[in-house]
Design an enzyme around this catalytic site. Structure first.
Site, PDB file in Angstrom:
ATOM      1  N   LYS A  13      -0.869   4.971   4.687  1.00 44.29           N
ATOM      2  CA  LYS A  13      -1.824   4.057   5.332  1.00 44.29           C
ATOM      3  C   LYS A  13      -1.493   3.901   6.815  1.00 44.29           C
ATOM      4  CE  LYS A  13      -4.065  -0.413   4.744  1.00 44.29           C
ATOM      5  NZ  LYS A  13      -5.370   0.162   5.017  1.00 44.29           N
ATOM      6  N   HIS A  62       0.829  -1.211   0.000  1.00 46.09           N
ATOM      7  CA  HIS A  62       0.000   0.000   0.000  1.00 46.09           C
ATOM      8  C   HIS A  62       0.864   1.261   0.000  1.00 46.09           C
ATOM      9  CE1 HIS A  62      -3.230  -2.770   1.163  1.00 46.09           C
ATOM     10  NE2 HIS A  62      -4.063  -1.815   0.759  1.00 46.09           N
TER      11      HIS A  62
HETATM   12  N1  LIG Z   1     -12.872  -0.710   2.009  1.00 46.25           N
HETATM   13  C1  LIG Z   1     -12.167  -0.257   0.983  1.00 46.25           C
HETATM   14  O1  LIG Z   1     -12.362  -0.667  -0.176  1.00 46.25           O
HETATM   15  C2  LIG Z   1     -11.118   0.764   1.233  1.00 46.25           C
HETATM   16  C3  LIG Z   1     -10.891   1.167   2.509  1.00 46.25           C
HETATM   17  N2  LIG Z   1      -9.963   2.118   2.768  1.00 46.25           N
HETATM   18  C4  LIG Z   1      -9.897   2.545   4.153  1.00 46.25           C
HETATM   19  O2  LIG Z   1     -10.599   3.777   4.245  1.00 46.25           O
HETATM   20  C5  LIG Z   1     -10.020   4.569   5.285  1.00 46.25           C
HETATM   21  C6  LIG Z   1      -9.670   5.952   4.717  1.00 46.25           C
HETATM   22  O3  LIG Z   1      -8.609   5.803   3.795  1.00 46.25           O
HETATM   23  P1  LIG Z   1      -8.038   7.076   3.015  1.00 46.25           P
HETATM   24  O4  LIG Z   1      -9.151   7.785   2.332  1.00 46.25           O
HETATM   25  O5  LIG Z   1      -6.877   6.599   2.262  1.00 46.25           O
HETATM   26  O6  LIG Z   1      -7.527   7.954   4.251  1.00 46.25           O
HETATM   27  P2  LIG Z   1      -7.379   9.548   4.312  1.00 46.25           P
HETATM   28  O7  LIG Z   1      -6.433   9.815   5.428  1.00 46.25           O
HETATM   29  O8  LIG Z   1      -7.083  10.105   2.972  1.00 46.25           O
HETATM   30  O9  LIG Z   1      -8.844  10.016   4.723  1.00 46.25           O
HETATM   31  C7  LIG Z   1      -9.371   9.918   6.009  1.00 46.25           C
HETATM   32  C8  LIG Z   1     -10.233  11.140   6.247  1.00 46.25           C
HETATM   33  O10 LIG Z   1     -10.908  10.988   7.503  1.00 46.25           O
HETATM   34  C9  LIG Z   1     -10.920  12.253   8.113  1.00 46.25           C
HETATM   35  N3  LIG Z   1     -11.124  12.133   9.547  1.00 46.25           N
HETATM   36  C10 LIG Z   1     -10.217  11.790  10.498  1.00 46.25           C
HETATM   37  N4  LIG Z   1     -10.774  11.893  11.722  1.00 46.25           N
HETATM   38  C11 LIG Z   1     -12.056  12.283  11.536  1.00 46.25           C
HETATM   39  C12 LIG Z   1     -13.138  12.575  12.432  1.00 46.25           C
HETATM   40  N5  LIG Z   1     -12.999  12.498  13.760  1.00 46.25           N
HETATM   41  N6  LIG Z   1     -14.323  12.944  11.893  1.00 46.25           N
HETATM   42  C13 LIG Z   1     -14.475  13.054  10.567  1.00 46.25           C
HETATM   43  N7  LIG Z   1     -13.478  12.825   9.669  1.00 46.25           N
HETATM   44  C14 LIG Z   1     -12.293  12.431  10.166  1.00 46.25           C
HETATM   45  C15 LIG Z   1      -9.567  12.877   7.776  1.00 46.25           C
HETATM   46  O11 LIG Z   1      -9.569  14.283   7.928  1.00 46.25           O
HETATM   47  C16 LIG Z   1      -9.416  12.442   6.317  1.00 46.25           C
HETATM   48  O12 LIG Z   1      -9.948  13.398   5.434  1.00 46.25           O
HETATM   49  C17 LIG Z   1      -8.823   3.773   5.804  1.00 46.25           C
HETATM   50  O13 LIG Z   1      -9.226   3.051   6.951  1.00 46.25           O
HETATM   51  C18 LIG Z   1      -8.508   2.807   4.674  1.00 46.25           C
HETATM   52  O14 LIG Z   1      -7.903   1.631   5.127  1.00 46.25           O
HETATM   53  C19 LIG Z   1      -9.230   2.706   1.782  1.00 46.25           C
HETATM   54  C20 LIG Z   1      -9.392   2.320   0.485  1.00 46.25           C
HETATM   55  C21 LIG Z   1     -10.342   1.290   0.111  1.00 46.25           C
HETATM   56  O1  LIG Z   2      -5.825   2.182   3.012  1.00 49.13           O
HETATM   57  C1  LIG Z   2      -6.026   1.802   1.829  1.00 49.13           C
HETATM   58  O2  LIG Z   2      -5.619   2.440   0.855  1.00 49.13           O
HETATM   59  C2  LIG Z   2      -6.785   0.564   1.620  1.00 49.13           C
HETATM   60  N1  LIG Z   2      -7.318  -0.013   2.641  1.00 49.13           N
HETATM   61  C3  LIG Z   2      -8.098  -1.199   2.624  1.00 49.13           C
HETATM   62  C4  LIG Z   2      -7.405  -2.290   3.392  1.00 49.13           C
HETATM   63  O3  LIG Z   2      -6.845  -2.018   4.464  1.00 49.13           O
HETATM   64  O4  LIG Z   2      -7.431  -3.436   2.956  1.00 49.13           O
HETATM   65  C5  LIG Z   2      -8.545  -1.584   1.240  1.00 49.13           C
HETATM   66  C6  LIG Z   2      -7.530  -1.338   0.171  1.00 49.13           C
HETATM   67  O5  LIG Z   2      -6.537  -2.290   0.303  1.00 49.13           O
HETATM   68  C7  LIG Z   2      -6.994   0.074   0.230  1.00 49.13           C
END
Ligand SMILES: NC(=O)C1=CN([C@@H]2O[C@H](COP(=O)(O)OP(=O)(O)OC[C@H]3O[C@@H](n4cnc5c(N)ncnc54)[C@H](O)[C@@H]3O)[C@@H](O)[C@H]2O)C=CC1
Ligand SMILES: O=C(O)C1=N[C@H](C(=O)O)C[C@H](O)C1
Length: 266
Positions: free
Chosen positions: A159, A155
């Site tokens: 992350k 990743h």
């Molecule tokens: N299920 C999936 O397919 C995927 C899941 N993810 C997960 O999604 C999550 C976010 O990933 P990214 O967008 O890369 O992270 P990022 O760091 O770009 O975004 C997180 C956002 O949450 C906000 N945030 C933090 N604390 C907060 C609060 N108390 N209230 C409201 N907003 C708050 C931050 O300001 C930031 O804008 C991670 O846990 C990641 O592992 C990421 C990609 C795919």
């Molecule tokens: O943080 C990410 O970027 C992602 N998080 C998810 C995970 O923890 O598996 C999904 C994807 O891999 C991207």
């Protein structure tokens, strides 16, 4: 047409901003508010002029839920916040669709029980990319025949959680069918701690974090004279949006917690 009213938490993040754009382009969905820990009271279209919405950003979840009528909360934040948001949404009768990873087993159990008690649909999916869901299902199938397996997840370096939610979910799907064993030599010793990655039920997970990566995983199976590698790459966060849209639609039709997108795919 009655649109599904959606709040996006983490709307200014990498995934959240992609989800906002997807909702804006989707006829049956309506963005009604955003949750972010900064930007209180600002409109989301101040940040992206192409987004035609009056939705405003709240920093406080109770203020948001009391002021905005919503059907679904899409949470894409950080583990501790995502857990609190999910719990709060269930208590307000708003259906959570959670992409945030890093929840503990105890948190998942607690949320499952709460959703059942309140009769509220919840979807928690560690990976919304259809290809990743298939990669996990194919891995589960292969593990029946190849119990020796190592997972390498790669990743971007921003992350927060390791191993990834996808890797943990892959290991738990494999565990359902794999003959239990501890891999490698019984006398194996790490001369540098961590060299063999994390140990999940005797399987090893290796986490790579580098700039330039998005989200990638290889599941490598080994047997006598052969290896099988099942690999998935997300090169762009748009890859997750088909799954997010599907989950928002499907969460309206269920009244329990579902963990994993595979459970709602036909
Ligand atoms: N299920 C999936 O397919 C995927 C899941 N993810 C997960 O999604 C999550 C976010 O990933 P990214 O967008 O890369 O992270 P990022 O760091 O770009 O975004 C997180 C956002 O949450 C906000 N945030 C933090 N604390 C907060 C609060 N108390 N209230 C409201 N907003 C708050 C931050 O300001 C930031 O804008 C991670 O846990 C990641 O592992 C990421 C990609 C795919
Ligand atoms: O943080 C990410 O970027 C992602 N998080 C998810 C995970 O923890 O598996 C999904 C994807 O891999 C991207």
């Amino acid at each position: 047409m009655n649109k599904i009213k959606v709040i996006v938490a983490g709307a200014r993040g990498r995934m959240g901003s992609e989800a906002v754009r997807m909702i804006e382009k989707t006829d049956n969905l309506e963005l009604v508010a955003c949750l972010e820990n900064k930007y209180d009271g600002k409109k989301i279209n101040e940040f992206d002029a192409e987004i035609d919405t009056e939705a405003i950003i709240y920093t406080d979840i109770d203020t948001c839920f009391k002021n905005v009528k919503a059907d679904v909360l899409v949470d894409l934040t950080i583990p501790e916040v995502g857990y609190l948001h999910t719990k709060t949404a269930i208590n307000y009768g708003i259906r959570p669709v959670v992409g945030t990873t890093g929840f503990t087993e105890d948190q998942l159990t607690e949320l499952t029980d709460l959703a059942e008690e309140k009769g509220i649909g919840v979807i928690i999916a560690p990976n919304f990319a259809i290809g990743a869901v298939l990669m996990m299902q194919f891995s589960k199938w292969a593990a029946k025949y190849f119990p020796d397996v190592e997972i390498i997840e790669k990743h971007h370096d921003q992350k927060l959680d390791a191993p990834s939610g996808t890797a943990v979910k892959t290991a738990s799907l494999i565990k359902e069918v794999r003959e239990q064993k501890t891999q490698g030599h019984p006398d194996e010793k790490e001369t540098i701690p961590g060299a063999r990655g994390s140990d999940v039920d005797g399987m090893r997970i290796h986490s790579v974090r580098l700039p330039g990566l998005v989200a990638h995983q290889e599941v490598i199976f080994g047997s006598t004279g052969e290896n099988l590698t099942i690999k998935h790459d997300s090169f762009h966060r748009q890859s997750f949006m088909t799954g997010v849209k599907l989950a928002v639609e499907q969460v309206m039709k269920i009244d329990v917690l579902v963990y994993g997108l595979e459970n709602i795919l036909e």
